[in-house]
Design a protein around this motif. Structure first.
Motif, PDB file in Angstrom:
ATOM      1  N   ALA A 116      23.666 -27.175 -20.667  1.00 27.06           N
ATOM      2  CA  ALA A 116      23.112 -25.809 -20.575  1.00 27.06           C
ATOM      3  C   ALA A 116      23.315 -25.212 -19.187  1.00 27.06           C
ATOM      4  O   ALA A 116      23.128 -24.012 -18.997  1.00 27.06           O
ATOM      5  CB  ALA A 116      21.633 -25.831 -20.915  1.00 27.06           C
ATOM      6  N   PHE A 117      23.685 -26.048 -18.196  1.00 29.35           N
ATOM      7  CA  PHE A 117      23.737 -25.536 -16.826  1.00 29.35           C
ATOM      8  C   PHE A 117      25.102 -25.716 -16.166  1.00 29.35           C
ATOM      9  O   PHE A 117      25.215 -25.637 -14.949  1.00 29.35           O
ATOM     10  CB  PHE A 117      22.641 -26.194 -15.983  1.00 29.35           C
ATOM     11  N   THR A 118      26.144 -25.957 -16.969  1.00 31.07           N
ATOM     12  CA  THR A 118      27.474 -26.049 -16.355  1.00 31.07           C
ATOM     13  C   THR A 118      27.871 -24.648 -15.871  1.00 31.07           C
ATOM     14  O   THR A 118      27.381 -23.641 -16.406  1.00 31.07           O
ATOM     15  CB  THR A 118      28.531 -26.530 -17.374  1.00 31.07           C
ATOM     16  N   PHE A 250       8.235 -28.326 -17.721  1.00 34.45           N
ATOM     17  CA  PHE A 250       7.627 -28.080 -16.410  1.00 34.45           C
ATOM     18  C   PHE A 250       8.697 -28.002 -15.321  1.00 34.45           C
ATOM     19  O   PHE A 250       8.767 -27.049 -14.546  1.00 34.45           O
ATOM     20  CB  PHE A 250       6.629 -29.201 -16.096  1.00 34.45           C
ATOM     21  N   LEU A 251       9.571 -29.015 -15.290  1.00 33.99           N
ATOM     22  CA  LEU A 251      10.582 -29.061 -14.230  1.00 33.99           C
ATOM     23  C   LEU A 251      11.502 -27.843 -14.301  1.00 33.99           C
ATOM     24  O   LEU A 251      11.790 -27.214 -13.282  1.00 33.99           O
ATOM     25  CB  LEU A 251      11.412 -30.349 -14.349  1.00 33.99           C
ATOM     26  N   LEU A 252      11.953 -27.512 -15.511  1.00 31.32           N
ATOM     27  CA  LEU A 252      12.909 -26.405 -15.620  1.00 31.32           C
ATOM     28  C   LEU A 252      12.263 -25.075 -15.247  1.00 31.32           C
ATOM     29  O   LEU A 252      12.857 -24.251 -14.555  1.00 31.32           O
ATOM     30  CB  LEU A 252      13.518 -26.352 -17.030  1.00 31.32           C
ATOM     31  N   VAL A 254       9.621 -24.600 -13.253  1.00 30.08           N
ATOM     32  CA  VAL A 254       9.253 -24.552 -11.834  1.00 30.08           C
ATOM     33  C   VAL A 254      10.501 -24.572 -10.938  1.00 30.08           C
ATOM     34  O   VAL A 254      10.664 -23.716 -10.067  1.00 30.08           O
ATOM     35  CB  VAL A 254       8.303 -25.731 -11.495  1.00 30.08           C
ATOM     36  N   ALA A 255      11.393 -25.542 -11.207  1.00 31.74           N
ATOM     37  CA  ALA A 255      12.614 -25.633 -10.375  1.00 31.74           C
ATOM     38  C   ALA A 255      13.469 -24.397 -10.575  1.00 31.74           C
ATOM     39  O   ALA A 255      14.174 -23.962  -9.675  1.00 31.74           O
ATOM     40  CB  ALA A 255      13.403 -26.887 -10.734  1.00 31.74           C
ATOM     41  N   GLY A 256      13.393 -23.807 -11.788  1.00 36.87           N
ATOM     42  CA  GLY A 256      14.247 -22.674 -12.104  1.00 36.87           C
ATOM     43  C   GLY A 256      13.826 -21.379 -11.439  1.00 36.87           C
ATOM     44  O   GLY A 256      14.608 -20.445 -11.394  1.00 36.87           O
ATOM     45  N   LEU A 371      23.347 -21.711 -11.741  1.00 33.99           N
ATOM     46  CA  LEU A 371      22.491 -20.564 -12.078  1.00 33.99           C
ATOM     47  C   LEU A 371      21.915 -19.932 -10.809  1.00 33.99           C
ATOM     48  O   LEU A 371      21.887 -18.705 -10.652  1.00 33.99           O
ATOM     49  CB  LEU A 371      21.355 -21.020 -13.014  1.00 33.99           C
ATOM     50  N   ALA A 372      21.472 -20.787  -9.883  1.00 35.81           N
ATOM     51  CA  ALA A 372      20.911 -20.266  -8.629  1.00 35.81           C
ATOM     52  C   ALA A 372      21.956 -19.454  -7.867  1.00 35.81           C
ATOM     53  O   ALA A 372      21.672 -18.383  -7.327  1.00 35.81           O
ATOM     54  CB  ALA A 372      20.409 -21.428  -7.772  1.00 35.81           C
ATOM     55  N   ARG A 373      23.190 -19.975  -7.839  1.00 33.28           N
ATOM     56  CA  ARG A 373      24.272 -19.269  -7.120  1.00 33.28           C
ATOM     57  C   ARG A 373      24.534 -17.916  -7.769  1.00 33.28           C
ATOM     58  O   ARG A 373      24.673 -16.897  -7.086  1.00 33.28           O
ATOM     59  CB  ARG A 373      25.547 -20.105  -7.149  1.00 33.28           C
TER      60      ARG A 373
HETATM   61  C1  HEM Z   1      16.997 -30.576  -8.227  1.00 34.03           C
HETATM   62  C2  HEM Z   1      17.337 -27.136  -4.849  1.00 34.03           C
HETATM   63  C3  HEM Z   1      17.497 -23.718  -8.286  1.00 34.03           C
HETATM   64  C4  HEM Z   1      16.811 -27.102 -11.621  1.00 34.03           C
HETATM   65  C5  HEM Z   1      17.107 -29.935  -7.029  1.00 34.03           C
HETATM   66  C6  HEM Z   1      17.176 -30.596  -5.750  1.00 34.03           C
HETATM   67  C7  HEM Z   1      17.243 -29.636  -4.813  1.00 34.03           C
HETATM   68  C8  HEM Z   1      17.246 -28.355  -5.482  1.00 34.03           C
HETATM   69  C9  HEM Z   1      17.310 -29.824  -3.304  1.00 34.03           C
HETATM   70  C10 HEM Z   1      17.176 -32.107  -5.508  1.00 34.03           C
HETATM   71  C11 HEM Z   1      15.850 -32.589  -5.044  1.00 34.03           C
HETATM   72  C12 HEM Z   1      15.847 -34.057  -4.710  1.00 34.03           C
HETATM   73  O1  HEM Z   1      16.899 -34.700  -4.607  1.00 34.03           O
HETATM   74  O2  HEM Z   1      14.754 -34.579  -4.521  1.00 34.03           O
HETATM   75  C13 HEM Z   1      17.410 -25.922  -5.493  1.00 34.03           C
HETATM   76  C14 HEM Z   1      17.591 -24.652  -4.816  1.00 34.03           C
HETATM   77  C15 HEM Z   1      17.637 -23.696  -5.784  1.00 34.03           C
HETATM   78  C16 HEM Z   1      17.485 -24.359  -7.067  1.00 34.03           C
HETATM   79  C17 HEM Z   1      17.706 -24.491  -3.314  1.00 34.03           C
HETATM   80  C18 HEM Z   1      17.792 -22.203  -5.660  1.00 34.03           C
HETATM   81  C19 HEM Z   1      18.370 -21.612  -4.655  1.00 34.03           C
HETATM   82  C20 HEM Z   1      17.371 -24.333  -9.497  1.00 34.03           C
HETATM   83  C21 HEM Z   1      17.446 -23.665 -10.757  1.00 34.03           C
HETATM   84  C22 HEM Z   1      17.233 -24.603 -11.716  1.00 34.03           C
HETATM   85  C23 HEM Z   1      17.047 -25.887 -11.019  1.00 34.03           C
HETATM   86  C24 HEM Z   1      17.711 -22.172 -10.982  1.00 34.03           C
HETATM   87  C25 HEM Z   1      17.244 -24.292 -13.172  1.00 34.03           C
HETATM   88  C26 HEM Z   1      16.892 -25.011 -14.101  1.00 34.03           C
HETATM   89  C27 HEM Z   1      16.793 -28.319 -10.973  1.00 34.03           C
HETATM   90  C28 HEM Z   1      16.592 -29.587 -11.666  1.00 34.03           C
HETATM   91  C29 HEM Z   1      16.637 -30.587 -10.691  1.00 34.03           C
HETATM   92  C30 HEM Z   1      16.875 -29.908  -9.420  1.00 34.03           C
HETATM   93  C31 HEM Z   1      16.371 -29.777 -13.146  1.00 34.03           C
HETATM   94  C32 HEM Z   1      16.480 -32.077 -10.885  1.00 34.03           C
HETATM   95  C33 HEM Z   1      17.832 -32.719 -11.019  1.00 34.03           C
HETATM   96  C34 HEM Z   1      17.754 -34.223 -11.135  1.00 34.03           C
HETATM   97  O3  HEM Z   1      16.733 -34.837 -10.818  1.00 34.03           O
HETATM   98  O4  HEM Z   1      18.761 -34.807 -11.584  1.00 34.03           O
HETATM   99  N1  HEM Z   1      17.178 -28.564  -6.845  1.00 34.03           N
HETATM  100  N2  HEM Z   1      17.343 -25.702  -6.834  1.00 34.03           N
HETATM  101  N3  HEM Z   1      17.149 -25.672  -9.684  1.00 34.03           N
HETATM  102  N4  HEM Z   1      16.960 -28.546  -9.637  1.00 34.03           N
HETATM  103 FE1  HEM Z   1      17.263 -27.140  -8.268  1.00 34.03          FE
END
Ligand code: HEM
Length: 418
Positions: A116-118, A250-252, A254-256, A371-373
């Motif tokens: 879903a995120f390629t 939750f992760l998607l 919040v992280a999203g 997606l973030a980019r």
């Molecule tokens: C993991 C940054 C946007 C979903 C991470 C990690 C970082 C990060 C640094 C790794 C954390 C670690 O190693 O402990 C960012 C930044 C974003 C952003 C700076 C925006 C500028 C997003 C978006 C999504 C997302 C839009 C959408 C779903 C995830 C997920 C993980 C993750 C699911 C976990 C991946 C894993 O554990 O394999 N993000 N993120 N992030 N991010 Fe992002």
């Protein structure tokens, strides 16, 4: 070095307290730590004590080191968390996700949503992201106060990513304010006492939401995950437990959005402070990808750090950390380490951010980076095209940063649209 920044304690056994002064100006603290104590014992406002790692090479190596693990349940089960160190999250279901998982669980969880995120799948979202951004930009003048000042964070940087991720996941529009509040309470609490209640409410809400997706699936990602679970091969590999479904949601959610808000907010601030760069971004669409990478490097959203714990004794920069210690790998410090990036405070398009760690590194590298980019390029580019005369309506001392040591983001961003 700012005079408000905390001084380093004389002995490494005494933790450096990371409080409000650090939140306002982390970079001067990092600069000093990189030179004097690249692995420093620190105490977070929550009470959590940990080792903060600040140099680029050490942070990058730490992110890829299998001896630095993420599944804190293993740590709790092995030794229990020492009194006074706090717990990363109060609800187990909320921590049942890939970012809190180690291999082999991590691979199983990540594989389910990878597709879903390629970059190619995400590119299909571009028209909708453009449309949401355009709608928010149209509405901005209506949010101006009597002095013509608009809060760009509240009315642009925040609603854009939360709308995009909630639409993708299938979170109903009516619930998005609650989702945003719970997420804020958990990630950068003004009041740490409120955390358990918000965690409980958020977990209950997401539990009900994924149950609805199972019984009445729609055309969205959470329904897809629920359906994949029910339609799995039965060998256990592609199945999610109920806790894992809640954890994934939750992760998607919040992280999203939490991080992307700050890419747009902090990125807009950096551009407003550099009119020449802003003009280039406005006039040259092709430059926007490189600008976003440099903005991520220069003052990225996960500026503080990401957490790990040692599964065995690990030596970092000459400091031996025993098993069971919590380690904070500071991405923000690594990305401003002059040993890796010459003149790190400069936003330099020629460098284009190459090699930055703002999205992490190794198996947990940000799933949502494409997606973030996309959101960053669209949001910042369209803002400057639409309002070429936009200016900052606050001095540096008037800007308030969110009270989080791990994430970096503004509380508000007052601008005049021009
Ligand atoms: C993991 C940054 C946007 C979903 C991470 C990690 C970082 C990060 C640094 C790794 C954390 C670690 O190693 O402990 C960012 C930044 C974003 C952003 C700076 C925006 C500028 C997003 C978006 C999504 C997302 C839009 C959408 C779903 C995830 C997920 C993980 C993750 C699911 C976990 C991946 C894993 O554990 O394999 N993000 N993120 N992030 N991010 Fe992002």
């Amino acid at each position: 070095m700012s005079s408000a920044a905390p001084t380093l304690p004389a002995s490494s056994s005494e933790p450096l307290r990371l409080g409000d002064a650090f939140v306002q100006d982390p970079h001067s603290v990092y600069a000093r730590l990189r030179d004097e104590a690249p692995v420093q014992r620190v105490a977070l406002p929550s009470g959590l004590e940990a080792w903060l790692v600040t140099r680029y090479d050490d942070v990058r190596a730490g992110l890829a080191d299998p001896r630095l693990a993420k599944d804190f349940r293993r740590l709790r089960a092995a030794a229990g968390i020492r009194p006074g160190t706090g717990r990363p999250l109060a609800q187990d279901s909320l921590s049942s996700h890939m970012l809190s998982a180690d291999p082999p669980d991590h691979r199983r969880l990540r594989t389910l949503v990878n597709q879903a995120f390629t970059p190619r799948t995400v590119e299909r979202l571009r028209p909708r992201v453009e449309q949401i951004a355009a709608g928010l930009l149209d509405a901005l003048p209506g949010h101006a106060d009597e002095d013509g000042v608009v809060d760009l964070l509240e009315h642009y940087a925040l609603p854009l990513p939360i709308t995009v991720i909630c639409e993708l996941l299938g979170v109903p529009e009516a619930d998005r304010d609650d989702v945003r509040r719970w997420s804020d309470d958990l990630l950068s609490p003004e009041d740490v006492e409120a955390v358990p209640q918000s965690a409980g409410e958020f977990a209950a809400y997401l539990g009900a939401l994924v149950a609805t997706k199972r019984s009445d699936p729609g055309d969205d990602l959470l329904s897809g995950l629920a359906t994949a679970t029910l339609g799995g091969s039965g060998d256990g590999d592609d199945r999610l437990s109920e806790d894992e479904q809640v954890g994934m949601a939750f992760l998607l959610v919040v992280a999203g959005h939490e991080t992307t808000v700050n890419l747009v907010g902090t990125g807009a601030l950096a551009l407003l402070r550099r009119p020449e760069l802003a003009e280039r971004v406005r006039a040259d669409e092709a430059s926007r990808g490189a600008v976003v990478e440099e903005l991520l490097r220069h003052d990225g959203p996960v500026n503080g750090a990401t957490l790990r714990f040692t599964t065995e004794e690990v030596e970092i920069a000459g400091v031996r950390l025993p098993a069971g210690e919590i380690v904070l790998l500071s991405l923000g410090s690594a990305d401003c380490d002059p040993r890796r990036f010459a003149d790190p405070a400069k936003v330099d398009l020629e460098r284009g951010g190459a090699g930055h760690l703002a999205f992490g590194h190794g198996i947990h590298f940000c799933l949502g980076a494409p997606l973030a980019r996309l959101e960053g390029v669209v949001a910042l580019g369209r803002l400057l095209e639409r309002y070429p005369g936009i200016t900052l309506a606050a001095g540096p001392d008037d800007l308030r940063w969110r009270r989080s040591v791990l994430l970096r983001g503004l509380r508000e961003l007052p601008v005049r649209l021009g």
